[in-house]
Design an enzyme around this catalytic site. Structure first.
Site, PDB file in Angstrom:
ATOM      1  N   HIS A  98       0.855  -1.191   0.000  1.00 44.38           N
ATOM      2  CA  HIS A  98       0.000   0.000   0.000  1.00 44.38           C
ATOM      3  C   HIS A  98       0.897   1.249   0.000  1.00 44.38           C
ATOM      4  O   HIS A  98       1.950   1.269   0.642  1.00 44.38           O
ATOM      5  CB  HIS A  98      -0.908  -0.009   1.236  1.00 44.38           C
ATOM      6  N   GLU A 147      -3.951   1.913  -7.231  1.00 40.19           N
ATOM      7  CA  GLU A 147      -4.334   2.953  -6.276  1.00 40.19           C
ATOM      8  C   GLU A 147      -3.465   4.186  -6.474  1.00 40.19           C
ATOM      9  O   GLU A 147      -2.428   4.333  -5.804  1.00 40.19           O
ATOM     10  CB  GLU A 147      -4.142   2.442  -4.846  1.00 40.19           C
ATOM     11  N   GLY A 153      -8.048   8.927  -0.302  1.00 38.01           N
ATOM     12  CA  GLY A 153      -8.540   9.753   0.800  1.00 38.01           C
ATOM     13  C   GLY A 153      -8.785  11.203   0.439  1.00 38.01           C
ATOM     14  O   GLY A 153      -8.916  12.044   1.325  1.00 38.01           O
ATOM     15  N   SER A 184     -10.729   6.816  -3.174  1.00 34.11           N
ATOM     16  CA  SER A 184     -11.979   7.599  -3.100  1.00 34.11           C
ATOM     17  C   SER A 184     -13.174   6.913  -3.759  1.00 34.11           C
ATOM     18  O   SER A 184     -14.001   7.563  -4.407  1.00 34.11           O
ATOM     19  CB  SER A 184     -11.766   9.003  -3.671  1.00 34.11           C
TER      20      SER A 184
HETATM   21  P1  PGA Z   1      -9.808   5.666   0.273  1.00 35.72           P
HETATM   22  O1  PGA Z   1      -8.551   4.727   0.529  1.00 35.72           O
HETATM   23  O2  PGA Z   1     -10.946   4.803  -0.203  1.00 35.72           O
HETATM   24  O3  PGA Z   1     -10.086   6.298   1.606  1.00 35.72           O
HETATM   25  O4  PGA Z   1      -9.412   6.662  -0.776  1.00 35.72           O
HETATM   26  C1  PGA Z   1      -8.290   3.622  -0.325  1.00 35.72           C
HETATM   27  C2  PGA Z   1      -7.065   2.900   0.155  1.00 35.72           C
HETATM   28  O5  PGA Z   1      -6.114   3.555   0.595  1.00 35.72           O
HETATM   29  O6  PGA Z   1      -7.012   1.655   0.133  1.00 35.72           O
END
Ligand code: PGA
Length: 227
Positions: A98, A147, A153, A184
């Site tokens: 991640h 991602e 976020g 998001s």
């Molecule tokens: P988010 O995070 O949905 O809050 O954007 C996704 C993630 O970091 O796995």
């Protein structure tokens, strides 16, 4: 059609108590979940694992448990780390690579590759996070989640066009992996991604923390499953 994979990444959220409250909501909706064709994976933090697993098993919830990281080392003298072999009876999936771990905990490609090997050695399915089409992918990872850092976020998901292009590039490199999008994803934004060709599911952070919001993402995935 293969089930859509919906993965909740709770990050450093939820106490033991809050974990129980969350799963109680799933118990109330068990009939609805039993009909669902969405594969649900919840990744709590380590202190909540046991409580999550106990409730899931006691109520035979159609939910699988994952973890957010593992040690790059085998069980041994590694203070503070959790080895893959310690959680393999509780978890089926592990998130590796991640961007928050790459950025905040100095995880390099070398470490990520070691973690993938540790996971595979005990039979855990890997959800490898990549930040773009150029991030290395590893052999036999079950899932790859695209991602982009700018989308995590922020409330600003990547464009469906970009996601389509990046997932196509990843599919070329790893044709057998299930491909996810994360960044998001919420009940408003998910619809624009549902029909993307190579998408097999979603990795969800913020919108996975409230059980009702997460269950509405399950419902959204159901519309895709009926295509
Ligand atoms: P988010 O995070 O949905 O809050 O954007 C996704 C993630 O970091 O796995």
């Amino acid at each position: 059609m293969e089930k859509t994979l919906l993965v909740a990444n709770w990050k450093s959220h939820k106490s033991y108590q809050q974990t129980q409250e969350y799963f109680r909501k799933f118990v109330e909706k068990k009939d609805q979940l039993a009909l669902s064709r969405t594969e649900i994976v919840i990744c709590p933090s380590f202190p909540s694992l046991e409580s999550a697993k106990t409730i899931v098993d006691a109520h035979a919830l159609p939910v699988q448990i994952g973890v957010q990281t593992i040690s790059q080392f085998e069980e041994g003298a590694y203070t503070g780390e959790v080895a893959a072999s310690q959680i393999q009876s509780v978890a089926r999936y592990v998130i590796i690579g991640h961007s928050e771990r790459r950025q905040n905990f100095g995880e390099t490609e070398e470490i990520i590759e070691q973690k993938v090997a540790q996971a595979h050695a005990v039979g855990l399915s890997v959800i490898l996070c990549v930040q773009g089409g150029e991030t290395p992918v590893y052999e036999n990872v079950a899932c790859i989640a695209y991602e982009p850092i700018s989308a995590i976020g922020t409330g600003n998901p990547d464009s469906p066009e970009n996601v389509t292009a990046v997932l196509s590039a990843i599919h070329e490199k790893a044709p057998n992996a299930r491909l996810l999008y994360g960044g998001s994803v919420d009940p408003e934004t998910i619809s624009q991604f549902l029909s993307i060709k190579h998408i097999h599911g979603f990795l969800v952070g913020g919108a996975s923390l409230d059980p009702d919001t997460f269950l509405s993402l399950v419902s959204a995935c159901e519309t895709r499953n009926s295509y």
